[in-house]
Design an enzyme around this catalytic site. Structure first.
Site, PDB file in Angstrom:
ATOM      1  N   CYS A 112      -0.096  -1.782   0.947  1.00 46.41           N
ATOM      2  CA  CYS A 112       1.098  -1.862   0.103  1.00 46.41           C
ATOM      3  C   CYS A 112       1.042  -2.978  -0.932  1.00 46.41           C
ATOM      4  CB  CYS A 112       2.335  -2.011   0.978  1.00 46.41           C
ATOM      5  SG  CYS A 112       2.474  -0.739   2.248  1.00 46.41           S
ATOM      6  N   HIS A 254       7.768  -3.871  -3.715  1.00 44.14           N
ATOM      7  CA  HIS A 254       7.254  -2.746  -2.941  1.00 44.14           C
ATOM      8  C   HIS A 254       8.385  -2.074  -2.165  1.00 44.14           C
ATOM      9  CE1 HIS A 254       5.230  -0.286  -0.089  1.00 44.14           C
ATOM     10  NE2 HIS A 254       5.424  -1.117   0.927  1.00 44.14           N
ATOM     11  N   ASN A 284       8.148   5.054   1.837  1.00 46.36           N
ATOM     12  CA  ASN A 284       7.134   4.039   1.553  1.00 46.36           C
ATOM     13  C   ASN A 284       5.842   4.736   1.142  1.00 46.36           C
ATOM     14  OD1 ASN A 284       5.097   2.115   1.704  1.00 46.36           O
ATOM     15  ND2 ASN A 284       5.881   1.150   3.555  1.00 46.36           N
TER      16      ASN A 284
END
Length: 328
Positions: A112, A254, A284
């Site tokens: 990420c 993020h 995500n």
């Protein structure tokens, strides 16, 4: 010399799974997922691949920036879920786009945080004068490494790709900030499916893929890590560049969890309105989340010339980092 983003693009799979679909797989509910994560649905690949999504996002970014494929001399793809090992994802993107003059390689492992580190890498090359035009992409098919029987992870992740064209520019170079704590890496893991060696050990075909070969996460550990380290690294990157929080128009963080982003805003003393979110739509998407959000904000006309943005990522490693950009 600095890099300036002159074009953005993204690709999102058409097929979606909402929280009610997830509730048919594991013991959960739409209300439970929304309350704890903010995720409502996620997009999942069917015919798409990490390479095909990266190529399409890159193509759209080039079109948006008015840049021809031949002008690109560096392609970086951040991914932990490519459908290929060799050649690299970036090499196949070059082939698909016809970017025949580009040097290409992948950045993996940071998950990420991948797009932030890839952007930092591109900036370093551009600042040095080695390259002039970079295509930076985050592309993930996380559905391929998600354990759909594990409630702690399958509610979170989705697939997609985002891209940015970065060109060498005369503007001020902002210094980035990034860190790694390998001693805490066990909080987010995924064992390689290439670990078995048929020459030196007996292979059990039924054991070739077990739970260790899917993402495994200590959710509480990652949450505590993120709400502490992300505000810290944002403050660090501001201090390194002699700026204050009030100098930033938007924080592009993020898109992992709504509660994490809200906590970061609170700890920085900044209004949550400066922290745009789209995780409710995509979940995500790891390295793709920041460039997907950037592309949405760009195409919606939200971002204005001269605005100052912070990009901040956190993920496997454990890694975390932030950089500052002036919008074109």
């Amino acid at each position: 010399m600095a890099g300036i983003i002159c074009g953005t693009g993204s690709y999102i799979p058409e097929y979606t799974m909402d929280n009610n679909d997830i509730a048919r797989l594991v013991e959960t509910s739409d209300e439970w997922i929304r309350e704890r994560t903010g995720v409502v649905k996620r997009h999942i690949i069917r015919d798409e691949t990490t390479v095909s999504m990266a190529s399409e996002a890159g193509r759209k970014a080039l079109e948006n920036g008015g840049v021809s494929p031949e002008e690109v001399d560096l392609i970086l793809v951040a991914t932990i879920s490519s459908n290929v090992v060799l050649p690299g994802t970036a090499c196949l993107v070059q082939k698909e786009l016809g970017a025949v003059n580009a040097v290409c390689f992948d950045i993996g492992g940071a998950a990420c945080t991948g797009f932030v580190l890839a952007y930092n890498t591109a900036e370093a090359y551009l600042e040095s004068g080695i390259y002039r035009t970079a295509l930076v992409i985050g592309s993930e098919s996380l559905s391929c490494i998600t354990n759909w029987k594990d409630r702690g992870t399958c509610i979170l992740f989705g697939d997609g790709a985002g891209a940015a064209v970065v060109r060498r520019d005369e503007r001020k170079l902002y210094l980035p900030a990034a860190h790694t704590d390998g001693a805490r890496g066990e909080a987010l893991t995924c064992q390689s499916r290439c670990e078995a060696n048929g020459l030196t050990r007996e292979m059990d075909p039924e054991a070739m893929v077990d739970e260790a070969h899917f993402m495994q996460m200590d959710g509480q550990a990652v949450f505590k890590f993120a709400v502490k380290r992300v505000p810290e690294v944002i403050r660090e990157v501001l201090e390194r560049n002699h700026l204050e929080a009030k100098d930033i128009d938007y924080y592009i963080v993020h898109q992992a969890n709504k509660r994490i982003i809200e906590s970061v805003a609170k700890r920085l003393g900044e209004p949550v309105e400066k922290f745009p979110m789209n995780l409710q739509e995509y979940g995500n998407t790891s390295s793709a989340s920041i460039p997907i959000l950037l592309d949405e904000l760009n195409r919606a006309g939200t971002l204005k010339s001269g605005q100052r943005l912070v990009l901040a990522g956190f993920g496997a490693g454990l890694t975390w980092g932030a950089n500052i950009i002036d919008w074109r």
